[in-house]
Scaffold this motif. Structure first.
Motif, PDB file in Angstrom:
ATOM      1  N   VAL A 163      -7.048   1.944  -7.487  1.00 31.92           N
ATOM      2  CA  VAL A 163      -5.965   2.154  -8.457  1.00 31.92           C
ATOM      3  C   VAL A 163      -4.672   1.575  -7.877  1.00 31.92           C
ATOM      4  N   PHE A 164      -3.929   0.865  -8.729  1.00 31.76           N
ATOM      5  CA  PHE A 164      -2.690   0.229  -8.288  1.00 31.76           C
ATOM      6  C   PHE A 164      -1.667   0.197  -9.418  1.00 31.76           C
ATOM      7  N   THR A 165      -0.408  -0.003  -9.041  1.00 33.14           N
ATOM      8  CA  THR A 165       0.692  -0.102  -9.991  1.00 33.14           C
ATOM      9  C   THR A 165       1.435  -1.414  -9.744  1.00 33.14           C
ATOM     10  N   PHE A 181       0.841  -1.199   0.000  1.00 36.12           N
ATOM     11  CA  PHE A 181       0.000   0.000   0.000  1.00 36.12           C
ATOM     12  C   PHE A 181       0.874   1.247   0.000  1.00 36.12           C
ATOM     13  N   ALA A 182       0.441   2.252  -0.753  1.00 32.92           N
ATOM     14  CA  ALA A 182       1.203   3.490  -0.890  1.00 32.92           C
ATOM     15  C   ALA A 182       1.209   4.298   0.403  1.00 32.92           C
ATOM     16  N   GLU A 236       1.118  -2.435  -5.946  1.00 35.86           N
ATOM     17  CA  GLU A 236       1.007  -1.481  -4.845  1.00 35.86           C
ATOM     18  C   GLU A 236      -0.278  -0.692  -5.050  1.00 35.86           C
ATOM     19  N   VAL A 237      -1.151  -0.766  -4.058  1.00 36.50           N
ATOM     20  CA  VAL A 237      -2.401   0.006  -4.107  1.00 36.50           C
ATOM     21  C   VAL A 237      -2.065   1.452  -3.791  1.00 36.50           C
ATOM     22  N   ILE A 238      -2.434   2.354  -4.709  1.00 32.04           N
ATOM     23  CA  ILE A 238      -2.058   3.755  -4.515  1.00 32.04           C
ATOM     24  C   ILE A 238      -3.218   4.661  -4.103  1.00 32.04           C
ATOM     25  N   GLU A 239      -4.457   4.300  -4.495  1.00 30.34           N
ATOM     26  CA  GLU A 239      -5.570   5.143  -4.080  1.00 30.34           C
ATOM     27  C   GLU A 239      -6.923   4.510  -4.404  1.00 30.34           C
TER      28      GLU A 239
END
Length: 110
Positions: free
Chosen positions: A77-79, A5-6, A102-105
């Motif tokens: 949203v994830f990368t 997680f971000a 990685e979950v960013i938002e």
């Protein structure tokens, strides 16, 4: 698949259903749990391509990010962890080679 997680706030919401339900409502909290479980259960991004939630690549200024549906209009949203993101000879992302995100938002980006 490995999920990071971000930020701490996102991680807390993902780990505590009661807290996420209070903050986001029952519908979005349930969908968040379902989408995170789908991510965890998948070996690669390819495993998610046809699952509920419409996991898909983003374009434009969000190229390199993926999202899936929560409750309309919100998206998770994830990368990919892979850097650089694996691509084929045509420049398309290779979903089979993405094994962590990685979950960013959680956002309405429309």
């Amino acid at each position: 698949m490995e999920i990071t997680f971000a930020d701490r706030k996102l991680e807390t919401l993902a780990a505590d259903y009661k807290k996420s339900r209070q903050k986001m409502g029952q519908k979005r909290a349930k969908l968040l749990v379902a989408r995170l479980n789908a991510l965890r259960d998948a070996s690669t991004m390819e495993d998610l391509r046809n699952l509920p939630g419409r996991f898909h690549e983003l374009t434009g200024d969000r190229k390199g990010q993926w999202s899936c549906d929560l409750d309309h209009p919100y998206r998770l949203v994830f990368t990919p962890h892979e850097n650089p993101i694996p691509v084929n000879e045509h420049g398309q992302y290779i979903w089979l080679k993405i094994t962590g995100v990685e979950v960013i938002e959680m956002v309405d980006y429309h």
